[in-house]
Structures are given as structure tokens and as C-alpha cells.
Motif scaffolding. Sequence first.
Motif, PDB file in Angstrom:
ATOM      1  N   TYR A 127     -25.213  -4.728  23.454  1.00  0.00           N
ATOM      2  CA  TYR A 127     -26.073  -4.894  22.283  1.00  0.00           C
ATOM      3  C   TYR A 127     -26.097  -6.361  21.830  1.00  0.00           C
ATOM      4  O   TYR A 127     -27.152  -6.927  21.561  1.00  0.00           O
ATOM      5  CB  TYR A 127     -25.572  -3.999  21.149  1.00  0.00           C
ATOM      6  N   ILE A 128     -24.912  -6.960  21.743  1.00  0.00           N
ATOM      7  CA  ILE A 128     -24.806  -8.365  21.323  1.00  0.00           C
ATOM      8  C   ILE A 128     -25.582  -9.257  22.282  1.00  0.00           C
ATOM      9  O   ILE A 128     -26.356 -10.126  21.851  1.00  0.00           O
ATOM     10  CB  ILE A 128     -23.314  -8.779  21.240  1.00  0.00           C
ATOM     11  N   ASP A 129     -25.414  -9.039  23.585  1.00  0.00           N
ATOM     12  CA  ASP A 129     -26.120  -9.836  24.581  1.00  0.00           C
ATOM     13  C   ASP A 129     -27.630  -9.636  24.488  1.00  0.00           C
ATOM     14  O   ASP A 129     -28.394 -10.604  24.514  1.00  0.00           O
ATOM     15  CB  ASP A 129     -25.638  -9.486  25.998  1.00  0.00           C
ATOM     16  N   LYS A 130     -28.062  -8.390  24.375  1.00  0.00           N
ATOM     17  CA  LYS A 130     -29.492  -8.073  24.333  1.00  0.00           C
ATOM     18  C   LYS A 130     -30.165  -8.703  23.116  1.00  0.00           C
ATOM     19  O   LYS A 130     -31.306  -9.142  23.180  1.00  0.00           O
ATOM     20  CB  LYS A 130     -29.689  -6.558  24.318  1.00  0.00           C
ATOM     21  N   LYS A 131     -29.456  -8.767  21.997  1.00  0.00           N
ATOM     22  CA  LYS A 131     -30.017  -9.325  20.764  1.00  0.00           C
ATOM     23  C   LYS A 131     -29.839 -10.845  20.672  1.00  0.00           C
ATOM     24  O   LYS A 131     -30.273 -11.460  19.710  1.00  0.00           O
ATOM     25  CB  LYS A 131     -29.378  -8.661  19.537  1.00  0.00           C
ATOM     26  N   GLY A 132     -29.169 -11.442  21.651  1.00  0.00           N
ATOM     27  CA  GLY A 132     -28.954 -12.888  21.630  1.00  0.00           C
ATOM     28  C   GLY A 132     -27.971 -13.329  20.556  1.00  0.00           C
ATOM     29  O   GLY A 132     -28.050 -14.446  20.051  1.00  0.00           O
ATOM     30  N   LEU A 133     -27.032 -12.472  20.222  1.00  0.00           N
ATOM     31  CA  LEU A 133     -26.043 -12.789  19.194  1.00  0.00           C
ATOM     32  C   LEU A 133     -24.827 -13.440  19.840  1.00  0.00           C
ATOM     33  O   LEU A 133     -24.667 -13.406  21.056  1.00  0.00           O
ATOM     34  CB  LEU A 133     -25.632 -11.506  18.459  1.00  0.00           C
ATOM     35  N   LYS A 134     -23.968 -14.003  19.017  1.00  0.00           N
ATOM     36  CA  LYS A 134     -22.731 -14.613  19.512  1.00  0.00           C
ATOM     37  C   LYS A 134     -21.564 -14.060  18.715  1.00  0.00           C
ATOM     38  O   LYS A 134     -21.645 -13.920  17.508  1.00  0.00           O
ATOM     39  CB  LYS A 134     -22.780 -16.130  19.339  1.00  0.00           C
ATOM     40  N   ILE A 135     -20.483 -13.777  19.411  1.00  0.00           N
ATOM     41  CA  ILE A 135     -19.272 -13.328  18.730  1.00  0.00           C
ATOM     42  C   ILE A 135     -18.641 -14.542  18.067  1.00  0.00           C
ATOM     43  O   ILE A 135     -18.482 -15.582  18.678  1.00  0.00           O
ATOM     44  CB  ILE A 135     -18.295 -12.657  19.709  1.00  0.00           C
ATOM     45  N   ASN A 136     -18.302 -14.385  16.802  1.00  0.00           N
ATOM     46  CA  ASN A 136     -17.721 -15.474  16.023  1.00  0.00           C
ATOM     47  C   ASN A 136     -16.395 -14.995  15.455  1.00  0.00           C
ATOM     48  O   ASN A 136     -16.314 -14.583  14.318  1.00  0.00           O
ATOM     49  CB  ASN A 136     -18.676 -15.876  14.903  1.00  0.00           C
ATOM     50  N   GLY A 137     -15.359 -15.006  16.264  1.00  0.00           N
ATOM     51  CA  GLY A 137     -14.063 -14.564  15.782  1.00  0.00           C
ATOM     52  C   GLY A 137     -13.502 -13.465  16.645  1.00  0.00           C
ATOM     53  O   GLY A 137     -13.997 -13.180  17.736  1.00  0.00           O
ATOM     54  N   ALA A 138     -12.462 -12.851  16.151  1.00  0.00           N
ATOM     55  CA  ALA A 138     -11.740 -11.818  16.892  1.00  0.00           C
ATOM     56  C   ALA A 138     -12.468 -10.478  16.841  1.00  0.00           C
ATOM     57  O   ALA A 138     -13.250 -10.210  15.935  1.00  0.00           O
ATOM     58  CB  ALA A 138     -10.343 -11.657  16.295  1.00  0.00           C
ATOM     59  N   VAL A 139     -12.182  -9.640  17.816  1.00  0.00           N
ATOM     60  CA  VAL A 139     -12.665  -8.265  17.823  1.00  0.00           C
ATOM     61  C   VAL A 139     -11.715  -7.445  16.963  1.00  0.00           C
ATOM     62  O   VAL A 139     -10.504  -7.620  17.012  1.00  0.00           O
ATOM     63  CB  VAL A 139     -12.700  -7.720  19.266  1.00  0.00           C
ATOM     64  N   TRP A 140     -12.264  -6.541  16.150  1.00  0.00           N
ATOM     65  CA  TRP A 140     -11.468  -5.724  15.226  1.00  0.00           C
ATOM     66  C   TRP A 140     -11.538  -4.262  15.622  1.00  0.00           C
ATOM     67  O   TRP A 140     -12.558  -3.786  16.099  1.00  0.00           O
ATOM     68  CB  TRP A 140     -12.060  -5.780  13.822  1.00  0.00           C
ATOM     69  N   GLU A 141     -10.475  -3.555  15.339  1.00  0.00           N
ATOM     70  CA  GLU A 141     -10.471  -2.097  15.337  1.00  0.00           C
ATOM     71  C   GLU A 141      -9.947  -1.685  13.967  1.00  0.00           C
ATOM     72  O   GLU A 141      -8.886  -2.142  13.548  1.00  0.00           O
ATOM     73  CB  GLU A 141      -9.571  -1.525  16.429  1.00  0.00           C
ATOM     74  N   VAL A 142     -10.705  -0.854  13.285  1.00  0.00           N
ATOM     75  CA  VAL A 142     -10.296  -0.339  11.974  1.00  0.00           C
ATOM     76  C   VAL A 142      -9.935   1.126  12.189  1.00  0.00           C
ATOM     77  O   VAL A 142     -10.716   1.890  12.737  1.00  0.00           O
ATOM     78  CB  VAL A 142     -11.429  -0.481  10.935  1.00  0.00           C
ATOM     79  N   TYR A 143      -8.722   1.499  11.779  1.00  0.00           N
ATOM     80  CA  TYR A 143      -8.199   2.829  12.082  1.00  0.00           C
ATOM     81  C   TYR A 143      -8.381   3.772  10.902  1.00  0.00           C
ATOM     82  O   TYR A 143      -7.814   3.580   9.844  1.00  0.00           O
ATOM     83  CB  TYR A 143      -6.717   2.728  12.456  1.00  0.00           C
ATOM     84  N   LEU A 144      -9.177   4.816  11.141  1.00  0.00           N
ATOM     85  CA  LEU A 144      -9.455   5.792  10.092  1.00  0.00           C
ATOM     86  C   LEU A 144      -8.517   6.987  10.155  1.00  0.00           C
ATOM     87  O   LEU A 144      -8.395   7.725   9.194  1.00  0.00           O
ATOM     88  CB  LEU A 144     -10.920   6.235  10.172  1.00  0.00           C
ATOM     89  N   THR A 145      -7.896   7.196  11.321  1.00  0.00           N
ATOM     90  CA  THR A 145      -6.839   8.204  11.469  1.00  0.00           C
ATOM     91  C   THR A 145      -5.771   7.605  12.373  1.00  0.00           C
ATOM     92  O   THR A 145      -5.969   6.534  12.943  1.00  0.00           O
ATOM     93  CB  THR A 145      -7.364   9.521  12.088  1.00  0.00           C
TER      94      THR A 145
END
Length: 182
Positions: free
Chosen positions: A159-177
Motif C-alpha cells: 500500500y505504501i509503495d503503491k501510494k508513493g508514501l515513505k516510512i518515516n520512523g519505526a514500525v509499531w505494533e499496538v497490542y490490544l490483547t
Amino acid sequence: MKRMKQLKMLATIIALLLIQSMVFGNDFQKPDEKSKDDTTKKCSKIDIEVKEIEASKALTIRATTPSGEISAKLGELFPALMDCMTENEIEMAGPPFAKYYSWDPEGDTDLEAGVIIEEEVECEGDIKFVELPACKVVTSLHVGPYESLGPVYEAIQEYIDKKGLKINGAVWEVYLTDPATE
């Protein structure tokens, strides 16, 4: 008693994963419905969306660990954060999260465990108080075991590549359980 409540909350909050990658770009904007539908279809029923998240405060602790031992390392880091919260008599104000700065499946992972809080506190050791900035994120909700997480990361990257976006920082995982109990 308060610590037990926090640990119970942590246990009920930490595997529905809300994966967030900070993104930016000159043409970054919320996708129109047509492009969202195209991307969602291509991502095999993995729903991807763009959100704005508000600034927040957190306690964090950063570590490097062998990639095969991430779960065990997080199992050490989150209780240390809970101890700091108990000592300072503060409550969690949001779900716990992990940020991944680098990941090598054959080597080490540089990660940071964190807990959202409402007030600034000082803790001993490697625990830091940080202010997380408001930002736009590309996100997907994953329900299932870690072993089935790969396609979600791939869909987000696509999705990021297709939209021409750039990652700016770390990848996150938010834990709901709690991933250990799911």
C-alpha cells in the motif's frame, strides 16, 4: 492490588495487532474510495487504512535481542514498565506497544517496548519518558497468531509503495490483547 490490576489490564490488552507505520510524502493524502478498493482487493481481504493519531506520552524501554527471542524480551520489558508505573502510582492510558527500529531474521532486532500514560514520570534504569508526536499512519488490524503476520506487513508495504508514501520512523505494533494467550 494496583499492580495486579495493571498486569491484568496488560494481559487483556497486549495480539489483536494494530500495526502502524509512520508515513509522509508531498502528495500524502487519504486515498479516494476507488484507489482504496483497488488496494484492498489486491491485499487479499487485509484492510488497510490511513489514520491520524494524536500526540501521546509514554514510558519506554529500548533493547536489542536476537530476533528469535523477541517475545521473551518483551516479556521482560513490559513488567519493568509496569513496576515503574506502580512505583509512581500511575495508570496506563492506552494499549502497550512495541516499536521496531531494525529487524534481521538471522540476527538481532532493535526494539522498544512502551506504555501510554497521561503524566510525566521519572523511572530508574533504562526506562524513559517520551512524548510521541501526532502523525499520520498506515494501519491494519491483525487477528491471529504471529506466524500469520507476514502477509499483513507485506500488504502495508505494498500500500505504501503503491501510494508513493515513505516510512518515516519505526514500525509499531499496538497490542490490544495478550499475544501469549491468544
